[in-house]
Design an enzyme around this catalytic site. Structure first.
Site, PDB file in Angstrom:
ATOM      1  CG  HIS A   1      83.436  84.690 -21.168  1.00 40.59           C
ATOM      2  ND1 HIS A   1      83.726  85.495 -20.285  1.00 40.59           N
ATOM      3  CD2 HIS A   1      84.809  83.971 -21.283  1.00 40.59           C
ATOM      4  CE1 HIS A   1      85.309  85.602 -19.779  1.00 40.59           C
ATOM      5  NE2 HIS A   1      85.699  84.597 -20.356  1.00 40.59           N
ATOM      6  CD  GLU A   2      84.993  80.435 -22.616  1.00 42.01           C
ATOM      7  OE1 GLU A   2      85.838  80.554 -23.175  1.00 42.01           O
ATOM      8  OE2 GLU A   2      85.035  80.588 -21.275  1.00 42.01           O
TER       9      GLU A   2
ATOM     10  CG  HIS B   1      91.408  88.589 -29.051  1.00 37.44           C
ATOM     11  ND1 HIS B   1      91.759  88.698 -27.676  1.00 37.44           N
ATOM     12  CD2 HIS B   1      91.873  89.391 -29.803  1.00 37.44           C
ATOM     13  CE1 HIS B   1      92.784  89.678 -27.689  1.00 37.44           C
ATOM     14  NE2 HIS B   1      92.671  90.196 -28.798  1.00 37.44           N
TER      15      HIS B   1
ATOM     16  CG  HIS C   1      88.256  83.995 -24.780  1.00 38.02           C
ATOM     17  ND1 HIS C   1      89.384  85.032 -24.038  1.00 38.02           N
ATOM     18  CD2 HIS C   1      87.626  83.535 -23.445  1.00 38.02           C
ATOM     19  CE1 HIS C   1      89.444  85.110 -22.810  1.00 38.02           C
ATOM     20  NE2 HIS C   1      88.406  84.412 -22.387  1.00 38.02           N
TER      21      HIS C   1
HETATM   22 ZN    ZN Z   1      87.710  83.967 -20.512  1.00 36.38          ZN
END
Ligand code: ZN
Length: 711
Positions: free
Chosen positions: A491-492, A498, A495
């Site tokens: 998940h991290e 991105h 980010h």
């Molecule tokens: Zn998040």
């Protein structure tokens, strides 16, 4: 003599590691609490000077004269400040915390004063109306448009007579929101149930019993103390075989901060949030009208991806209607199981639900979390993650040696297929004292094209709190993490990608900057999908003792357990979201009285929910997300982003049907170009459509959640 003169001539600032690093990367281990105040005061002065220059009548409203120098100054301040707040989060000491806390109000005040600076607003407006604006890059235009929007939402265009009231509304809202969360906390703290006979705790896990005993001891009491704090409350609901105890705890929990809650001698209405909710809703409604919006939901959408109030309402109804038959099935299953296996006597009650669900889950899908964990040594998982990223996005990740703040921390360099260095990132994996809990990605530096044409490459922090490696018999054991930890890491890293793979040159919209916040979780949740792919897990796992990869059979069990009772869970989220949404759109806050908020929530629940809402439930009174947490008219964003990420991922599943692998480089390249690289330089709706070739659909999310539409 000469030496002394030279030493005296060096201003202390030139030795300050918070200023020295310029555009480079801070020498974290050199930063001392005493550096903070002089560095930040100096940078604040510089930033103030830049603002004065920008607002000077002789400064032309152009990108180069206005926007660029202002960005330079605020970025320098922001970047040094980010080093300090980062250290405050990962390497806290009392001295650092004090120095940080001392400067925090000044830094916050500076940034909020920018949004209130009307001369600056007029300059930006003049720039947006000038001939030169047409020749700016797409990124630059978007930065200007976003700041004009934020100025307007901050009240810049209000009539002079309305301005004092607007400010007053903000202040009152802040006070009410703080009171709301204080009430919830006080009501939670204010309850304690003492158990004197251990047999009453039958079924509770050992650690929950030990925690209850410790809590009683701390209060100088005999026996076991149960509280309404989640780590104490939830194990009772989930595991306690004592039905009366479950009922007692449940009723205390769902009436917190309401007129039904016992106030323990603090007065009948001490922690009651009923009036607080109405007051907040009225203020929000008034704020929206002042700014020219029909309601607060519409105001909230001004900086989000969703287009209008109706679209969000319909989106939530669609999800609820599609989930409902599955929720009914889940509910029936639970009732049947309770009847045949649990001998509760009579109907399944609200305080039985978590307990029955846990029993059913154990009967069906039991596997040992600890055994599963042995398959995920961190180095192996990291290799697996990097392999996924490299295959999909055509980049290379190599260990690097940037300055670090703790010996656990690793740094990595990311380069393109051509070998060109494009980004750096840090990984700080383990929990330790002085480090804030949870996991997050933060930017150390954003991508930006400088005035001289050079590219400043981005740097990210990935911070997790995995259990640190332990020594057994003097030997350091290989650190293994849970499957939930693996999901967190992916998940991290989403980010992170991105932020790191952006190709945008204007800082305000590069990476995750300027991305609408109902879309910001797309890349992160997208990456989570790979943690449920057999082809990824097979390679990413190696048992810490045997070295064998995860057995397929165990994987199948994990997959079924993942979607267990998901119909009910999805419906519950839809009801929460719709309650938030309608409170801020169709609800008449002005005339509402008494239990009107509760009535609205009941109406929605009775239309959509499968499990009846108990008469005494006062759950909106503790709905802190929307009354104390910044999610007002925004709770739907959780589901919204899940839909986007699942639908984006389904593009990879479609290719896999033809090629046999979800790790398809062509689709990955398109995802990189259309979603990751563009950052906030265009709307998330445009980016999604450019990647997927169509509008988002809720089908993939429901399918991933085991709720496939059978035609
Ligand atoms: Zn998040």
């Amino acid at each position: 003599m000469t030496t002394k003169a030279t030493t005296q001539a060096i201003p202390p600032l030139q030795k300050n590691p918070l200023i020295l690093f310029g555009r480079g990367i801070a020498l974290y281990s050199d930063v001392k609490p005493e550096h903070i105040s002089p560095a930040i005061h100096f940078l604040l002065e510089q930033a103030e000077l830049a603002v004065q220059h920008a607002t000077n009548p002789s400064t032309p409203p152009s990108w180069d004269a206005l926007a660029e120098p202002l960005e330079d100054a605020t970025e320098s301040l922001g970047r040094s400040w980010s080093v300090i707040s980062h250290l405050n989060s990962v390497a806290d000491t009392p001295q650092l915390r004090e120095a940080y806390g001392e400067m925090l109000p000044e830094v916050t005040a500076f940034f909020s004063s920018l949004g209130q600076n009307l001369t600056l607003y007029k300059k930006f407006k003049a720039l947006s109306e000038s001939e030169a604006f047409k020749h700016l890059s797409i990124d630059q235009k978007k930065v200007i448009e976003n700041s004009l929007r934020d100025f307007r939402l901050g009240g810049a265009e209000l009539a002079e007579v309305d301005k004092p009231r607007f400010t007053q509304i903000q202040d009152e809202q802040a006070t009410l929101s703080k009171a709301f969360s204080d009430h919830v906390l006080d009501a939670t703290d204010g309850f304690m149930h003492i158990v004197l006979d251990e047999t009453q705790l039958k079924g509770l896990p050992e650690d929950a019993i030990a925690a209850a005993a410790e809590h009683a001891q701390q209060k100088n009491l005999q026996g076991w103390a149960l509280t309404l704090h989640f780590p104490s409350y939830y194990p009772v609901m989930q595991y306690s075989e004592n039905r009366a105890l479950r009922k007692l705890m449940y009723e205390a929990y769902i009436t917190r901060s309401s007129e039904l809650a016992p106030q323990f001698g603090h007065g009948k209405t001490a922690w009651d949030n009923t009036a607080n909710m109405l007051a907040q809703l009225r203020l929000r409604d008034e704020e929206a009208h002042l700014l020219g919006f029909p309601n607060y939901a519409a105001l909230s959408l001004a900086s989000k991806m969703a287009r209008d109030v109706k679209e969000v309402d319909q989106f939530l109804i669609d999800i609820a209607q599609r989930a409902k038959p599955f929720a009914q099935k889940d509910w029936q299953e639970l009732q049947d199981f309770a009847k045949s296996k649990l001998q509760l006597g009579g109907e399944l009650q609200p305080w039985d639900i978590a307990f029955a669900a846990e029993q059913l889950k154990q009967e069906r899908y039991s596997f040992s979390e600890n055994e599963l964990k042995q398959y995920f040594p961190l180095p192996k998982v990291l290799d697996g993650l990097f392999e996924v990223i490299q295959t999909l996005f055509g980049v290379y990740i190599k260990a690097s040696n940037l300055p670090i703040w703790h010996s656990d921390v690793q740094s990595f360099a990311v380069s393109n297929a051509t070998g060109e260095l494009i980004a750096y990132f840090y990984l700080d994996p383990y929990a330790r004292s002085g480090k804030r809990g949870g996991a997050w990605m933060d930017d150390a530096r954003g991508r930006r094209q400088l005035a001289n044409g050079e590219i400043q490459i981005p740097v990210a922090y990935l911070v997790c709190n995995f259990a640190p490696p332990v020594k057994v018999g003097g030997q350091l054991r290989q650190p293994t993490i849970t499957h939930d930890d693996v999901i967190t890491l992916f998940h991290e890293s989403g980010h992170g990608l991105h932020h790191l793979l952006t190709q945008v040159g204007a800082l305000g919209v590069s990476g995750i900057n300027g991305v609408e916040w109902d879309a910001v979780e797309l890349p992160s949740q997208f990456m989570e999908n790979f943690c449920w792919e057999w082809e990824v897990l097979e390679k990413m796992t190696a048992h810490s003792q045997t070295g064998k990869s995860l057995p397929k059979e165990l994987f199948e069990k994990m997959l079924s357990a993942k979607n267990f009772q998901n119909g009910l869970a999805t419906l519950r989220q839809a009801v929460l979201s719709l309650t938030d949404w309608r409170l801020h759109s169709t609800f008449n806050a002005k005339e509402a009285q008494g239990l009107a908020v509760l009535d609205l929530s009941r109406k929605i629940a009775s239309e959509l929910n499968v499990i009846p809402q108990p008469e005494i439930s006062r759950w909106p009174n503790t709905f802190s997300h929307i009354f104390a947490g910044g999610y007002a008219a925004g709770y739907y964003s959780y589901k919204w982003a899940e839909v986007l990420s699942a639908d984006a991922y389904s593009a990879f599943e479609e290719v896999a049907k033809l090629t046999g692998t979800v790790l398809d480089a062509d689709t990955g390249a398109r995802y990189r170009t259309e979603i990751l690289e563009v950052g906030g330089s265009r709307s998330a709706a445009e980016s999604f459509k450019a990647f997927r070739g169509r509008e988002p659909s809720i089908d993939a999310l429901l399918r991933h959640g085991g709720m496939e539409l059978k035609l």
